[in-house]
Motif scaffolding. Structure first.
Motif, PDB file in Angstrom:
ATOM      1  N   GLN A   4       0.836  -1.201   0.000  1.00  0.00           N
ATOM      2  CA  GLN A   4       0.000   0.000   0.000  1.00  0.00           C
ATOM      3  C   GLN A   4       0.869   1.248   0.000  1.00  0.00           C
ATOM      4  OE1 GLN A   4      -3.284   0.550  -0.493  1.00  0.00           O
ATOM      5  NE2 GLN A   4      -3.372  -1.608  -0.931  1.00  0.00           N
ATOM      6  N   GLU A 134      -2.031   9.385  -1.548  1.00  0.00           N
ATOM      7  CA  GLU A 134      -2.022   8.762  -0.226  1.00  0.00           C
ATOM      8  C   GLU A 134      -3.430   8.741   0.383  1.00  0.00           C
ATOM      9  OE1 GLU A 134       2.146   9.884  -1.018  1.00  0.00           O
ATOM     10  OE2 GLU A 134       0.219  10.831  -1.320  1.00  0.00           O
ATOM     11  N   ASN A 135      -4.173   9.816   0.193  1.00  0.00           N
ATOM     12  CA  ASN A 135      -5.549   9.865   0.694  1.00  0.00           C
ATOM     13  C   ASN A 135      -6.444   8.845  -0.010  1.00  0.00           C
ATOM     14  OD1 ASN A 135      -4.970  11.867   2.574  1.00  0.00           O
ATOM     15  ND2 ASN A 135      -5.484  13.516   1.163  1.00  0.00           N
ATOM     16  N   LYS A 138      -5.741   5.477   1.466  1.00  0.00           N
ATOM     17  CA  LYS A 138      -6.391   5.318   2.773  1.00  0.00           C
ATOM     18  C   LYS A 138      -7.867   4.972   2.609  1.00  0.00           C
ATOM     19  CE  LYS A 138      -3.294   8.442   5.203  1.00  0.00           C
ATOM     20  NZ  LYS A 138      -3.135   9.801   5.738  1.00  0.00           N
ATOM     21  N   GLN A 139      -8.471   5.407   1.503  1.00  0.00           N
ATOM     22  CA  GLN A 139      -9.876   5.104   1.207  1.00  0.00           C
ATOM     23  C   GLN A 139     -10.027   3.775   0.459  1.00  0.00           C
ATOM     24  OE1 GLN A 139     -11.139   8.528  -1.021  1.00  0.00           O
ATOM     25  NE2 GLN A 139     -10.722   9.933   0.657  1.00  0.00           N
TER      26      GLN A 139
END
Length: 185
Positions: A4, A134-135, A138-139
């Protein structure tokens, strides 16, 4: 290997139900990832155009164009596996390079020393601003895995998303069989 952490030379595989039509069932090759943003190319969106349709120079090879992403469709980019034979090329991963001297590319193509198994052309690109990717990770919008040049250049675009997921374990392998619209199942 599933990760990730985005990085240059990684593939971003869209989750099966990603709501963004620009990236639905897409696989993006990350060519650059820094603190200020990320840049890459969608590997599995094709056009009806060929390289001959967008450049004025004589090119004997009939190479298809792919849609690299939703940004700047008036730009032409390429990835290849010719290494440093092409000046000003940027290494991305093992046997995978981005850009370089286009005059040399045209010569190699016209001499038959480069084929569709060695190079892929894109109009436009995919881009993310600072922390945007990156956001999205995270989703759970993307699955991150390593890029392999042989898979990239030898897998037909319309089979790319499913085939890369089939090579993975567990739930990712199952994702390959998800319907595009589960309401139609």
């Amino acid at each position: 290997m599933i990760e990730q952490i985005p990085a240059k030379g990684k593939l971003l595989i869209a989750e099966p139900f990603l709501g963004d039509p620009n990236f639905e069932r897409s696989v993006v090759l990350l060519c650059e990832h820094t603190e200020t943003g990320s840049f890459g190319f969608v590997l599995n969106q094709t056009t009806v155009l060929t390289l001959k349709d967008v450049i004025e120079d004589e090119i004997y090879a009939d190479l298809p164009l792919h849609i690299g992403g939703p940004v700047e469709h008036n730009t032409l980019h390429f990835i290849h596996r010719m290494g440093t034979i092409i000046d000003d090329t940027i290494p991305i991963a093992d046997d995978l390079y981005w850009g370089g001297d286009f005059e040399q590319v045209k010569s190699l193509l016209n001499m038959g020393k480069m084929s569709t198994d060695d190079i892929r052309f894109f109009v436009g690109y995919s881009g993310w601003g600072e922390q945007q990717l990156e956001n999205e990770l995270k989703q759970n919008a993307w699955i991150v895995t390593d890029a392999e040049s042989s898979f990239i250049f030898q897998t037909p675009a319309d089979q790319f998303w499913r085939n890369i997921l089939r090579r993975m374990d567990g739930k990712y392998k199952a994702f390959a069989n998800y319907p595009t619209d589960p309401r139609l199942n």
